[in-house]
Design a protein around this motif. Structure first.
Motif, mmCIF file in Angstrom:
data_model
loop_
_atom_site.group_PDB
_atom_site.id
_atom_site.type_symbol
_atom_site.label_atom_id
_atom_site.label_comp_id
_atom_site.label_asym_id
_atom_site.label_seq_id
_atom_site.Cartn_x
_atom_site.Cartn_y
_atom_site.Cartn_z
ATOM 1 N N GLY A 9 46.594 32.014 12.104
ATOM 2 C CA GLY A 9 47.768 32.598 11.984
ATOM 3 C C GLY A 9 48.122 32.708 10.548
ATOM 4 O O GLY A 9 47.428 32.267 9.488
ATOM 5 N N THR A 37 44.580 27.577 10.619
ATOM 6 C CA THR A 37 43.969 27.621 11.785
ATOM 7 C C THR A 37 43.963 26.342 12.348
ATOM 8 O O THR A 37 43.819 25.295 11.792
ATOM 9 C CB THR A 37 42.480 28.328 11.595
ATOM 10 N N SER A 62 56.217 32.429 11.127
ATOM 11 C CA SER A 62 54.826 32.461 11.384
ATOM 12 C C SER A 62 54.341 33.303 12.330
ATOM 13 O O SER A 62 55.294 33.430 13.454
ATOM 14 C CB SER A 62 54.365 30.992 11.556
ATOM 15 N N SER A 71 50.827 33.730 15.060
ATOM 16 C CA SER A 71 49.680 33.125 15.457
ATOM 17 C C SER A 71 49.028 33.528 16.620
ATOM 18 O O SER A 71 49.894 34.003 17.240
ATOM 19 C CB SER A 71 49.705 31.398 15.574
ATOM 20 N N GLN A 130 47.680 28.537 22.511
ATOM 21 C CA GLN A 130 48.743 27.711 21.907
ATOM 22 C C GLN A 130 49.817 27.320 22.748
ATOM 23 O O GLN A 130 49.959 27.757 23.843
ATOM 24 C CB GLN A 130 48.977 28.554 20.751
#
Length: 277
Positions: free
Chosen positions: A92, A65, A99, A101, A105
């Motif tokens: 995420g 995070t 990954s 998330s 972002q």
């Protein structure tokens, strides 16, 4: 007797190992003196405070995070205008597969193309027409050999559409050459962009091209030699600008950013004292 048992139980709980996330704090304070067409002022240069945490979930999986707050450093406050508060806030999961998330972002267009366009502190980047940070977003990233792929989707819960905007992009590094490309589906204003950088004879060369349906075409080219970076850009409105920056390291995470900019409407310069921690 009960009091003794309670004391032993509490002591045992406090002594037992606890699984806590690994938390780190970092940030950057950037304040400078700016002159713009004869007007002088003390300005904030993009200060921010950041908290990151990660936790090993086992089986090669990690939770992570980030909370990042814009700091209006010249006025001594955390956030104020939208540009100061629209930063990173995400949670995420990641593993060998890549990954994923969720939150506010960096967009796929910025990660794949914007990094070739937004080189300087405070000025420049006028020809980049893609998204920067995207709120209400889901971002997926993975690698395939030398190719790094990223995709995002924005889903505002107040919108009548399931997906408001979506982007896909990627970068590839081959030797000293790095290439990036991105596409964003954005209703009647789709975005297409490419960028590249390379090292040649002691100089770093970079450039980008952006295009949207309503904004037309724009581009920028630049070079970095002996710590001096210079960029020439034309925006979609056919306006042009030149930005030159020189960074002076003062030791550790402290440096001076000297930046000058000239465009069709004004000439400006700033000296920013910056400390990263």
């Amino acid at each position: 007797m009960n009091k003794k048992l309670l004391a032993v139980a509490v002591a045992g709980t406090l002594a037992a190992p606890m699984a806590l996330a690994d938390v780190s704090t970092s940030g950057s304070i950037r304040v400078g003196v700016e002159a713009s067409d004869g007007d002088w002022g003390v300005v904030n240069g993009g200060s921010r405070l950041r908290f990151k945490a990660s936790e090993d979930l086992g089986n090669g999986q990690t939770a992570f995070t980030t909370y990042e707050f814009g700091v209006d450093a010249d006025k001594g406050r955390i956030g104020n205008a939208a540009k100061e508060t629209n930063r990173i806030s995400l949670v995420g999961l990641k593993g060998d597969w890549g990954s994923i998330s969720l939150g506010s972002q960096w967009s796929a267009t910025f990660s794949a193309v914007g990094t070739f366009a937004c080189i300087h502190s405070r000025y420049g980047c006028s020809g980049y027409q893609g998204k920067y940070r995207v709120a209400d977003s889901v971002v997926f990233a993975t690698t395939a050999g030398p190719l790094w792929i990223i995709a995002d989707a924005q889903m505002n819960d107040t919108s009548t559409d399931n997906i408001d905007n979506a982007s896909i992009g990627g970068t590839m590094t081959l030797g000293g050459v790095k290439i990036g490309a991105a596409y964003r589906e954005d209703g009647n204003n789709d975005y297409t962009g490419v960028g590249a950088s390379m090292a040649l004879a002691g100089a770093g060369l970079y450039g980008y091209y952006s295009s949207t349906a309503t904004g037309g075409d724009s581009h920028g080219i630049g070079a970095k030699i002996a710590g001096i970076s210079a960029t020439y850009e034309t925006s979609a409105a056919d306006a042009s600008e030149i930005t030159v920056q020189y960074n002076i390291g003062l030791g550790g995470g402290t440096k001076l950013n000297l930046v000058a900019n000239d465009n069709d409407s004004r000439t400006a310069g700033v000296v920013i004292l910056r400390q990263d921690f």
